[in-house]
Design a protein around this motif. Sequence first.
Motif, PDB file in Angstrom:
ATOM      1  N   LYS A   6      24.391 -38.055  66.724  1.00  0.00           N
ATOM      2  CA  LYS A   6      22.978 -38.420  66.746  1.00  0.00           C
ATOM      3  C   LYS A   6      22.091 -37.585  66.566  1.00  0.00           C
ATOM      4  CE  LYS A   6      24.413 -42.613  69.657  1.00  0.00           C
ATOM      5  NZ  LYS A   6      24.188 -43.209  70.958  1.00  0.00           N
ATOM      6  N   LYS A   7      22.187 -36.520  67.141  1.00  0.00           N
ATOM      7  CA  LYS A   7      21.332 -35.342  67.164  1.00  0.00           C
ATOM      8  C   LYS A   7      21.168 -34.725  65.603  1.00  0.00           C
ATOM      9  CE  LYS A   7      20.614 -30.674  68.934  1.00  0.00           C
ATOM     10  NZ  LYS A   7      21.328 -29.352  69.700  1.00  0.00           N
ATOM     11  N   LEU A   8      21.919 -34.568  64.902  1.00  0.00           N
ATOM     12  CA  LEU A   8      21.907 -34.415  63.465  1.00  0.00           C
ATOM     13  C   LEU A   8      21.133 -35.487  62.522  1.00  0.00           C
ATOM     14  CD1 LEU A   8      25.451 -32.777  62.552  1.00  0.00           C
ATOM     15  CD2 LEU A   8      23.254 -31.601  62.718  1.00  0.00           C
ATOM     16  N   LEU A   9      21.511 -36.805  62.769  1.00  0.00           N
ATOM     17  CA  LEU A   9      20.967 -37.804  62.264  1.00  0.00           C
ATOM     18  C   LEU A   9      19.251 -37.790  62.670  1.00  0.00           C
ATOM     19  CD1 LEU A   9      23.472 -40.481  62.500  1.00  0.00           C
ATOM     20  CD2 LEU A   9      22.884 -39.342  60.386  1.00  0.00           C
ATOM     21  N   LYS A  10      19.048 -37.667  63.950  1.00  0.00           N
ATOM     22  CA  LYS A  10      17.509 -37.570  64.390  1.00  0.00           C
ATOM     23  C   LYS A  10      16.931 -36.605  63.600  1.00  0.00           C
ATOM     24  CE  LYS A  10      14.838 -37.672  68.485  1.00  0.00           C
ATOM     25  NZ  LYS A  10      14.719 -37.734  70.179  1.00  0.00           N
ATOM     26  N   ARG A  11      17.572 -35.333  63.678  1.00  0.00           N
ATOM     27  CA  ARG A  11      16.642 -34.286  62.657  1.00  0.00           C
ATOM     28  C   ARG A  11      16.579 -34.441  61.285  1.00  0.00           C
ATOM     29  NH1 ARG A  11      19.522 -28.656  63.004  1.00  0.00           N
ATOM     30  NH2 ARG A  11      17.611 -28.052  61.816  1.00  0.00           N
ATOM     31  N   THR A  12      17.521 -35.154  60.806  1.00  0.00           N
ATOM     32  CA  THR A  12      17.358 -35.600  59.391  1.00  0.00           C
ATOM     33  C   THR A  12      16.061 -36.575  59.253  1.00  0.00           C
ATOM     34  OG1 THR A  12      19.915 -35.339  59.022  1.00  0.00           O
ATOM     35  CG2 THR A  12      18.600 -36.732  57.420  1.00  0.00           C
ATOM     36  N   GLU A  13      16.142 -37.446  60.275  1.00  0.00           N
ATOM     37  CA  GLU A  13      15.079 -38.663  60.147  1.00  0.00           C
ATOM     38  C   GLU A  13      13.652 -37.834  60.146  1.00  0.00           C
ATOM     39  OE1 GLU A  13      15.194 -41.568  59.609  1.00  0.00           O
ATOM     40  OE2 GLU A  13      17.514 -41.870  59.210  1.00  0.00           O
ATOM     41  N   SER A  14      13.692 -36.796  60.969  1.00  0.00           N
ATOM     42  CA  SER A  14      12.446 -36.287  61.227  1.00  0.00           C
ATOM     43  C   SER A  14      11.917 -35.382  59.909  1.00  0.00           C
ATOM     44  CB  SER A  14      12.213 -35.308  62.352  1.00  0.00           C
ATOM     45  OG  SER A  14      13.111 -34.017  62.073  1.00  0.00           O
ATOM     46  N   LYS A  15      12.772 -34.962  59.221  1.00  0.00           N
ATOM     47  CA  LYS A  15      12.476 -34.389  57.782  1.00  0.00           C
ATOM     48  C   LYS A  15      12.252 -35.257  56.732  1.00  0.00           C
ATOM     49  CE  LYS A  15      13.209 -30.158  59.482  1.00  0.00           C
ATOM     50  NZ  LYS A  15      11.926 -29.293  59.790  1.00  0.00           N
ATOM     51  N   LEU A  16      13.060 -36.411  56.717  1.00  0.00           N
ATOM     52  CA  LEU A  16      12.990 -37.488  55.831  1.00  0.00           C
ATOM     53  C   LEU A  16      11.353 -38.092  55.740  1.00  0.00           C
ATOM     54  CD1 LEU A  16      15.862 -39.800  55.815  1.00  0.00           C
ATOM     55  CD2 LEU A  16      15.131 -38.507  53.855  1.00  0.00           C
ATOM     56  N   ILE A  17      10.607 -37.745  56.618  1.00  0.00           N
ATOM     57  CA  ILE A  17       9.479 -38.793  56.360  1.00  0.00           C
ATOM     58  C   ILE A  17       8.513 -37.866  55.635  1.00  0.00           C
ATOM     59  CG2 ILE A  17       9.330 -39.757  58.909  1.00  0.00           C
ATOM     60  CD1 ILE A  17       7.695 -37.651  60.362  1.00  0.00           C
ATOM     61  N   GLN A  18       8.818 -36.448  55.427  1.00  0.00           N
ATOM     62  CA  GLN A  18       8.416 -35.517  54.476  1.00  0.00           C
ATOM     63  C   GLN A  18       8.494 -35.839  53.277  1.00  0.00           C
ATOM     64  OE1 GLN A  18       8.289 -31.301  56.245  1.00  0.00           O
ATOM     65  NE2 GLN A  18       9.150 -32.356  58.208  1.00  0.00           N
ATOM     66  N   LEU A  19       9.471 -36.630  52.830  1.00  0.00           N
ATOM     67  CA  LEU A  19       9.943 -36.973  51.531  1.00  0.00           C
ATOM     68  C   LEU A  19       9.614 -38.181  50.957  1.00  0.00           C
ATOM     69  CD1 LEU A  19      13.273 -35.058  52.109  1.00  0.00           C
ATOM     70  CD2 LEU A  19      11.541 -34.200  50.417  1.00  0.00           C
ATOM     71  N   PRO A  20       9.642 -38.169  49.392  1.00  0.00           N
ATOM     72  CA  PRO A  20       9.247 -39.599  48.619  1.00  0.00           C
ATOM     73  C   PRO A  20      10.377 -40.418  49.172  1.00  0.00           C
ATOM     74  CG  PRO A  20       9.206 -37.683  47.114  1.00  0.00           C
ATOM     75  CD  PRO A  20       9.965 -37.212  48.388  1.00  0.00           C
ATOM     76  N   ARG A  40      27.004 -43.863  54.937  1.00  0.00           N
ATOM     77  CA  ARG A  40      28.457 -44.157  54.797  1.00  0.00           C
ATOM     78  C   ARG A  40      29.313 -43.174  54.267  1.00  0.00           C
ATOM     79  NH1 ARG A  40      29.177 -48.069  52.173  1.00  0.00           N
ATOM     80  NH2 ARG A  40      27.004 -48.425  51.481  1.00  0.00           N
ATOM     81  N   LYS A  41      28.868 -42.479  53.507  1.00  0.00           N
ATOM     82  CA  LYS A  41      29.595 -41.514  52.662  1.00  0.00           C
ATOM     83  C   LYS A  41      29.856 -40.113  52.965  1.00  0.00           C
ATOM     84  CE  LYS A  41      28.526 -44.842  48.705  1.00  0.00           C
ATOM     85  NZ  LYS A  41      29.883 -45.272  48.659  1.00  0.00           N
ATOM     86  N   ARG A  42      28.635 -39.688  53.627  1.00  0.00           N
ATOM     87  CA  ARG A  42      28.548 -38.257  54.092  1.00  0.00           C
ATOM     88  C   ARG A  42      28.254 -37.864  55.239  1.00  0.00           C
ATOM     89  NH1 ARG A  42      26.475 -39.006  48.813  1.00  0.00           N
ATOM     90  NH2 ARG A  42      27.224 -37.792  47.151  1.00  0.00           N
ATOM     91  N   SER A  43      28.687 -36.928  55.876  1.00  0.00           N
ATOM     92  CA  SER A  43      28.612 -36.249  57.310  1.00  0.00           C
ATOM     93  C   SER A  43      27.197 -36.150  57.518  1.00  0.00           C
ATOM     94  CB  SER A  43      29.317 -35.101  57.518  1.00  0.00           C
ATOM     95  OG  SER A  43      28.810 -34.072  56.648  1.00  0.00           O
ATOM     96  N   PRO A  44      26.883 -36.284  58.883  1.00  0.00           N
ATOM     97  CA  PRO A  44      25.286 -36.084  59.037  1.00  0.00           C
ATOM     98  C   PRO A  44      25.074 -34.698  58.976  1.00  0.00           C
ATOM     99  CG  PRO A  44      26.645 -37.102  60.975  1.00  0.00           C
ATOM    100  CD  PRO A  44      27.545 -36.985  59.844  1.00  0.00           C
ATOM    101  N   ASN A  45      25.650 -33.610  59.058  1.00  0.00           N
ATOM    102  CA  ASN A  45      25.358 -32.413  58.680  1.00  0.00           C
ATOM    103  C   ASN A  45      25.068 -32.174  57.126  1.00  0.00           C
ATOM    104  OD1 ASN A  45      25.409 -29.283  59.419  1.00  0.00           O
ATOM    105  ND2 ASN A  45      27.094 -29.178  58.007  1.00  0.00           N
TER     106      ASN A  45
END
Length: 357
Positions: free
Chosen positions: A7-21, A33-38
């Motif tokens: 959950k922690k890794l996915l939350k970090r990913t979401e915080s970065k995603l808002i900066q991308l197209p 579903r196919k790749r690890s959160p890391n």
Amino acid sequence: MHIDERKKLLKRTESKLIQLPWYVKEFIEYSKRKRSPNTLLNYTLDYITFFDWLISEGFYKGERVDIPIEVLESLRFSDIDRFGDFLSFEHNNAPESVDRKYAALKSLFHYLSQISEDEHNFPYLKRNVMIKVQSSNNEKSTLEDKAARIENKILLDDEIFDFRLFVAEGFKETIKDNRRILNSHLKNMERDLALISLILGSGMRISETIALDLNDIDRLKSKLSVTRKGNKKDSVTISDIALQDLTSYLQIRESRYHVTEQQTAVFLSLPTGPSGKTNRLTVRAAQKMMERYAKAFGKPGLSMHKLRHTFATKYNKENNNLGALKEQLGHTDVNVTMIYTHIGNEDRRKSVNKADS
């Protein structure tokens, strides 16, 4: 992996995603579903690096999050190769790190060109440049390896003088039968020569050179005030010949480009469009200009960034002062600058052998 860590890794990913197209966000969502959160987090960080590079190279003017997918479709193999050089020589990434970032881009481009579907059931991306990109097979990188990659793509010794002379005089002979290109060259020759000479005579990055304003120039001291990465101001010394070519350009800049003193940009594009407005030259336009000269000169691997490598190689050879070179180039880590101590080693070995024979 523990659910809390996931959950922690996915939350970090979401915080970065808002900066991308949006299309990157869609790919990451598809990949959950196919790749690890890391892996997803690393992909996201790699995409931020890539899209920031696109902006710095002039492929898009604006915010990272707004970069249209058409920009990806317009990329050529030479552009991706330059991104690899940027990772290797500016970020000091080892080949395995470059390969990992390439793998992240390949996954994104594959999704956009093969799996995604628009409202007409066609993929978002019609052309996938990443198909052409090969990995380095994770070979260990050494400074010698990196130097070897550079050495065949830069100007060495007499080639520096020859290339400058080619821009000033020789290029027009290669295009004399193409009136449109010839006219454009004749109008911009002083500007092009000044820009090329400035990088050859200072080692500045193309983005730093294009960003120059008139009040950044101190002709009496042969110095420029440069805005480095992170908006850090720095003073850079330029060579006498670079100052000479810059001065010649500035003498015709106002009349040739139809500007007043309100236009402060040093390097300008010719007026275009119905309004005939003159704008600051873009990094992308400068890169394309360089590609034309390099191809006609017979050295298609030469780019604006390779001119920076050319300066650094010559400077190190003549001064053997790594600390001063580091400051001149604006490097934050002397280990990045160390590469220039390995370019030309083959020439030195031949000289030693010749003297010994």
